[in-house]
Design a protein around this motif. Sequence first.
Motif, PDB file in Angstrom:
ATOM      1  N   ILE A 153      34.970  23.378  78.491  1.00  0.00           N
ATOM      2  CA  ILE A 153      34.251  23.284  77.222  1.00  0.00           C
ATOM      3  C   ILE A 153      33.811  21.851  77.005  1.00  0.00           C
ATOM      4  CG2 ILE A 153      34.463  23.494  74.716  1.00  0.00           C
ATOM      5  CD1 ILE A 153      36.381  25.834  75.233  1.00  0.00           C
ATOM      6  N   ASN A 154      32.539  21.681  76.713  1.00  0.00           N
ATOM      7  CA  ASN A 154      31.969  20.407  76.314  1.00  0.00           C
ATOM      8  C   ASN A 154      31.464  20.615  74.897  1.00  0.00           C
ATOM      9  OD1 ASN A 154      30.444  18.150  75.787  1.00  0.00           O
ATOM     10  ND2 ASN A 154      29.191  18.300  77.638  1.00  0.00           N
ATOM     11  N   LEU A 155      32.225  20.146  73.910  1.00  0.00           N
ATOM     12  CA  LEU A 155      31.918  20.381  72.504  1.00  0.00           C
ATOM     13  C   LEU A 155      30.945  19.336  71.995  1.00  0.00           C
ATOM     14  CD1 LEU A 155      32.526  21.954  69.878  1.00  0.00           C
ATOM     15  CD2 LEU A 155      34.413  20.348  69.515  1.00  0.00           C
ATOM     16  N   GLN A 156      29.797  19.773  71.521  1.00  0.00           N
ATOM     17  CA  GLN A 156      28.795  18.911  70.909  1.00  0.00           C
ATOM     18  C   GLN A 156      28.618  19.364  69.472  1.00  0.00           C
ATOM     19  OE1 GLN A 156      27.147  16.362  72.621  1.00  0.00           O
ATOM     20  NE2 GLN A 156      28.597  16.858  74.249  1.00  0.00           N
ATOM     21  N   ILE A 157      28.840  18.477  68.523  1.00  0.00           N
ATOM     22  CA  ILE A 157      28.677  18.836  67.116  1.00  0.00           C
ATOM     23  C   ILE A 157      27.383  18.192  66.630  1.00  0.00           C
ATOM     24  CG2 ILE A 157      29.671  18.667  64.810  1.00  0.00           C
ATOM     25  CD1 ILE A 157      32.425  18.588  66.177  1.00  0.00           C
ATOM     26  N   VAL A 158      26.428  19.039  66.297  1.00  0.00           N
ATOM     27  CA  VAL A 158      25.129  18.566  65.835  1.00  0.00           C
ATOM     28  C   VAL A 158      24.709  19.398  64.629  1.00  0.00           C
ATOM     29  CG1 VAL A 158      24.365  17.743  68.093  1.00  0.00           C
ATOM     30  CG2 VAL A 158      23.877  20.080  67.431  1.00  0.00           C
ATOM     31  N   ASP A 159      23.849  18.844  63.833  1.00  0.00           N
ATOM     32  CA  ASP A 159      23.360  19.563  62.671  1.00  0.00           C
ATOM     33  C   ASP A 159      21.849  19.756  62.817  1.00  0.00           C
ATOM     34  OD1 ASP A 159      23.538  20.846  60.191  1.00  0.00           O
ATOM     35  OD2 ASP A 159      22.767  19.062  59.214  1.00  0.00           O
ATOM     36  N   ARG A 160      21.504  20.634  63.713  1.00  0.00           N
ATOM     37  CA  ARG A 160      20.101  20.959  63.947  1.00  0.00           C
ATOM     38  C   ARG A 160      20.051  22.285  64.684  1.00  0.00           C
ATOM     39  NH1 ARG A 160      19.437  20.525  69.140  1.00  0.00           N
ATOM     40  NH2 ARG A 160      20.523  18.975  70.370  1.00  0.00           N
ATOM     41  N   SER A 161      18.873  22.810  64.834  1.00  0.00           N
ATOM     42  CA  SER A 161      18.704  24.067  65.548  1.00  0.00           C
ATOM     43  C   SER A 161      18.848  23.864  67.053  1.00  0.00           C
ATOM     44  CB  SER A 161      17.326  24.651  65.255  1.00  0.00           C
ATOM     45  OG  SER A 161      17.226  24.993  63.903  1.00  0.00           O
ATOM     46  N   ASN A 215      25.587  15.924  55.986  1.00  0.00           N
ATOM     47  CA  ASN A 215      25.276  17.181  56.664  1.00  0.00           C
ATOM     48  C   ASN A 215      26.457  17.655  57.501  1.00  0.00           C
ATOM     49  OD1 ASN A 215      25.275  15.389  58.778  1.00  0.00           O
ATOM     50  ND2 ASN A 215      23.210  15.857  59.480  1.00  0.00           N
ATOM     51  N   SER A 216      27.631  17.038  57.337  1.00  0.00           N
ATOM     52  CA  SER A 216      28.790  17.354  58.166  1.00  0.00           C
ATOM     53  C   SER A 216      29.982  17.776  57.313  1.00  0.00           C
ATOM     54  CB  SER A 216      29.176  16.130  59.003  1.00  0.00           C
ATOM     55  OG  SER A 216      30.445  16.313  59.590  1.00  0.00           O
ATOM     56  N   ALA A 217      30.505  18.967  57.577  1.00  0.00           N
ATOM     57  CA  ALA A 217      31.710  19.418  56.883  1.00  0.00           C
ATOM     58  C   ALA A 217      32.907  18.541  57.243  1.00  0.00           C
ATOM     59  CB  ALA A 217      31.998  20.883  57.213  1.00  0.00           C
ATOM     60  N   LEU A 218      32.946  18.023  58.474  1.00  0.00           N
ATOM     61  CA  LEU A 218      34.045  17.136  58.876  1.00  0.00           C
ATOM     62  C   LEU A 218      34.047  15.853  58.053  1.00  0.00           C
ATOM     63  CD1 LEU A 218      33.740  17.550  62.750  1.00  0.00           C
ATOM     64  CD2 LEU A 218      35.575  18.439  61.305  1.00  0.00           C
ATOM     65  N   VAL A 219      32.877  15.273  57.865  1.00  0.00           N
ATOM     66  CA  VAL A 219      32.766  14.051  57.068  1.00  0.00           C
ATOM     67  C   VAL A 219      33.071  14.358  55.603  1.00  0.00           C
ATOM     68  CG1 VAL A 219      31.167  12.248  56.275  1.00  0.00           C
ATOM     69  CG2 VAL A 219      31.161  12.962  58.673  1.00  0.00           C
ATOM     70  N   LEU A 220      32.617  15.503  55.132  1.00  0.00           N
ATOM     71  CA  LEU A 220      32.888  15.910  53.754  1.00  0.00           C
ATOM     72  C   LEU A 220      34.392  16.064  53.520  1.00  0.00           C
ATOM     73  CD1 LEU A 220      30.764  16.429  51.590  1.00  0.00           C
ATOM     74  CD2 LEU A 220      30.927  18.851  52.090  1.00  0.00           C
ATOM     75  N   ARG A 276      23.250  20.912  53.916  1.00  0.00           N
ATOM     76  CA  ARG A 276      22.684  22.155  54.444  1.00  0.00           C
ATOM     77  C   ARG A 276      23.121  23.372  53.646  1.00  0.00           C
ATOM     78  NH1 ARG A 276      19.704  22.204  58.858  1.00  0.00           N
ATOM     79  NH2 ARG A 276      20.151  23.876  60.253  1.00  0.00           N
ATOM     80  N   HIS A 277      24.328  23.343  53.138  1.00  0.00           N
ATOM     81  CA  HIS A 277      24.843  24.529  52.464  1.00  0.00           C
ATOM     82  C   HIS A 277      24.610  24.518  50.954  1.00  0.00           C
ATOM     83  CE1 HIS A 277      26.387  26.146  56.129  1.00  0.00           C
ATOM     84  NE2 HIS A 277      26.907  24.977  56.412  1.00  0.00           N
ATOM     85  N   ALA A 278      24.274  23.381  50.408  1.00  0.00           N
ATOM     86  CA  ALA A 278      23.912  23.301  48.994  1.00  0.00           C
ATOM     87  C   ALA A 278      22.881  22.188  48.823  1.00  0.00           C
ATOM     88  CB  ALA A 278      25.146  23.046  48.141  1.00  0.00           C
TER      89      ALA A 278
END
Length: 181
Positions: free
Chosen positions: A3-11, A105-110, A77-79
């Motif tokens: 697994i190579n996990l990439q966390i991005v906030d885009r399509s 735009n990041s739940a982790l940062v939130l 993104r969610h609100a």
Amino acid sequence: ISINLQIVDRSFYIEEFIDGSYDLGISTHSVKDTELISTKLTEVTWAPCATPAYLASHRQVQKPDDLAGHACLIHQRHAPDGVWEFFGAETQVAAVKVDGSFSTNSALVLRDAALSELGIAMLPTYLVRADMEQGRLIRVLPEWNCRKKPAYLIYPQLKHLPRRTRVLIDYLREAFRQQAA
């Protein structure tokens, strides 16, 4: 499987699957690309949370409208409009325009911002479950529910999907099915 996990906030883009960057993606929104398959994996529960210290030093939140006077941490993104929706007993519905000086735009940062006592954040419960169990975060308005948001598996439309991708898709579907039960 590796697994190579990439966390991005885009399509996702079909080129990323073709060039081997991704075999599979998980997204909180479906994709419109006809060369990609977007299938619902689960429904994600979101809840407003804050630290005990933040809640102790600010006005009590007893109903959704009370959030208007608090520092609310916004997920872009969610609100994006800053409106949080709540559903109570007997078909009660409340939509509250929240305000705050922090958005991301990041739940982790939130989550980190909430843990830093910056305010009340609307967060996915899977992300903060341990924080709530250990008392680092408290669910605000526990008698009110928030709209669940879908999470999708995204993968290329191929004649023959690689076995490793099929195995991972089956595993994720079963894991999320069991979690929901």
